[in-house]
Write an enzyme that holds these catalytic residues in place. Structure first.
Site, PDB file in Angstrom:
ATOM      1  N   ALA A 177       0.836  -1.199   0.000  1.00 55.79           N
ATOM      2  CA  ALA A 177       0.000   0.000   0.000  1.00 55.79           C
ATOM      3  C   ALA A 177       0.871   1.251   0.000  1.00 55.79           C
ATOM      4  O   ALA A 177       0.599   2.224  -0.709  1.00 55.79           O
ATOM      5  CB  ALA A 177      -0.942   0.005   1.196  1.00 55.79           C
ATOM      6  N   ASP A 178       1.939   1.236   0.794  1.00 58.22           N
ATOM      7  CA  ASP A 178       2.894   2.343   0.793  1.00 58.22           C
ATOM      8  C   ASP A 178       3.585   2.474  -0.558  1.00 58.22           C
ATOM      9  O   ASP A 178       3.696   3.572  -1.122  1.00 58.22           O
ATOM     10  CB  ASP A 178       3.968   2.116   1.867  1.00 58.22           C
ATOM     11  CG  ASP A 178       3.574   2.647   3.225  1.00 58.22           C
ATOM     12  OD1 ASP A 178       2.851   3.652   3.285  1.00 58.22           O
ATOM     13  OD2 ASP A 178       3.997   2.069   4.233  1.00 58.22           O
ATOM     14  N   LEU A 179       4.068   1.362  -1.084  1.00 56.68           N
ATOM     15  CA  LEU A 179       4.860   1.405  -2.314  1.00 56.68           C
ATOM     16  C   LEU A 179       4.019   1.847  -3.507  1.00 56.68           C
ATOM     17  O   LEU A 179       4.461   2.670  -4.314  1.00 56.68           O
ATOM     18  CB  LEU A 179       5.489   0.039  -2.579  1.00 56.68           C
ATOM     19  CG  LEU A 179       6.533  -0.402  -1.548  1.00 56.68           C
ATOM     20  CD1 LEU A 179       6.915  -1.859  -1.759  1.00 56.68           C
ATOM     21  CD2 LEU A 179       7.771   0.483  -1.625  1.00 56.68           C
TER      22      LEU A 179
END
Length: 393
Positions: A177-179
């Site tokens: 989700a961050d990436l």
């Protein structure tokens, strides 16, 4: 060094941890000049997320931090102080891009929000990365990748199916989700810069992890919205394609990724049962999906007759998609990964993974290693005091 496609673009990176820094690193690899603002004393949270560590003593830094901060200059600034606010504003006046991932409204307390900074620099592309976005009932909530994978539905379709050993929802092995939010943010920034070339005006980009995670559900979300059925965890099987999963072999495991009927026919012929692909029950993918429960056990029995290497040697030359499951040492020893030069060393010897993008055969790659905390602070502060403008590299 690779091509500098964003040469002349100045990025002020006030973000920390992963999504924002990842976007900043992408821009740095593409040639932008990125100045990373960090908290005095501690810096980016991920500097302490070890072991493992690179370096010794006070200079050691966590491998996690190294993965997302290549190509940046570091300056430690206390934005809670009047002097710190003045420094950030001074940099922001000549920045093309500002990245931040503070809680909604936090930077407004210091006059560092988009509304304030865009009045001084109307061309500024200002990207805010948060867990849940700039508005809505959850806007003030802290957003962590693990929680977003849960709330955003990814964990509901990841893991072994109910009733099998170890069946529980699972997160993905990296912070996707961050990436993905970092990658979406980088592409949105580039789009805003192109538009600015036409209009002369910047933009405020609202990049939310939850929005990104929901978008990343892709075919699973479309299956639900169109078909009305809630998708369930299926382990390594594919909801829309059969056979497309992990099979046990005589000595290990192999991914089989048969994506069309022609591949299935070759797969069956090579395995010694060409007639199975001619059976009208299994000749089409639709039939195979409908009869998954009877077909997959038959295939699983075949796969136990040979080793992983034997199946790979049989399938690969005959265009049946398959792959052994490699651990990280095997990944970096894989001949294609070696040939493509995906393992690199920064100028100071730091081992890193290269940017995956090539332009006309040249890999995009920033020329600075991940910085020590405030490594460039003295030089940057001196240049700001002397020249007043964005410090040259």
């Amino acid at each position: 060094m690779g091509p500098k496609l964003l040469e002349g673009i100045r990025v002020l990176d006030l973000s920390r941890v992963l999504a924002g820094p990842w976007a900043g690193q992408v821009l740095a690899d593409y040639g932008a000049d990125v100045i990373k603002v960090e908290r005095p004393g501690a810096g980016d949270d991920t500097r302490g997320w070890g072991p493992p560590w690179w370096g010794e003593g006070e200079d050691r830094v966590a491998a996690y931090y190294l993965s997302a901060n290549r190509g940046k200059r570091s300056i430690a600034i206390d934005i809670a102080s009047a002097e710190g606010v003045a420094l950030v504003k001074q940099l922001a006046r000549e920045a093309d891009v500002l990245l931040e991932n503070y809680k909604v409204g936090q930077l407004a307390k210091y006059g560092l929000d988009y509304a304030a900074l865009s009045r001084e620099n109307p061309k500024l592309v200002y990207c805010s990365v948060t867990g849940y976005g700039q508005d809505g009932p959850y806007a003030a909530a802290a957003g962590y990748d693990f929680a977003i994978q849960a709330t955003g539905g990814l964990m509901s379709v990841t893991g072994e199916k109910d009733g099998t050993p170890g069946s529980e929802p699972q997160k993905v092995g990296v912070a996707v989700a961050d990436l993905f939010t970092g990658m979406y943010a980088a592409s949105a920034i580039l789009a805003a810069l192109i538009e600015r070339g036409r209009t002369g005006q910047g933009r405020h980009i609202d990049a939310a992890l939850l929005d990104t995670q929901v978008a990343m559900l892709a075919n699973q979300a479309s299956n639900y919205l169109v078909g009305g059925k809630t998708p369930k965890r299926m382990g390594n099987a594919h909801v829309n394609i059969v056979p497309y999963q992990v099979f046990a072999t005589k000595d290990g495991h192999l991914v089989v990724a048969v994506g069309n009927d022609g591949q299935f026919a070759r797969f069956c012929a090579l395995a010694g049962d060409a007639g199975l692909a001619q059976d009208p029950r299994y000749a089409t993918n639709e039939g195979r999906v409908e009869r998954r429960g009877e077909l997959v056990p038959a295939i699983a029995a075949w796969m136990l007759e040979r080793t992983t290497a034997e199946w790979t040697a049989l399938f690969e030359p005959n265009a049946v998609p398959c792959a052994p499951i490699l651990e990280l040492p095997g990944v970096f020893e894989h001949p294609q990964v070696v040939h493509r030069g995906m393992q690199i060393e920064a100028a100071n010897g730091t081992p890193m993974v290269a940017s995956p993008m090539r332009f006309d055969g040249q890999r995009a790659l920033a020329d600075l290693p991940p910085p020590q905390l405030d490594e460039h602070g003295d030089a940057l502060r001196a240049a700001l005091a002397r020249d007043g403008g964005w410090p040259s590299r």
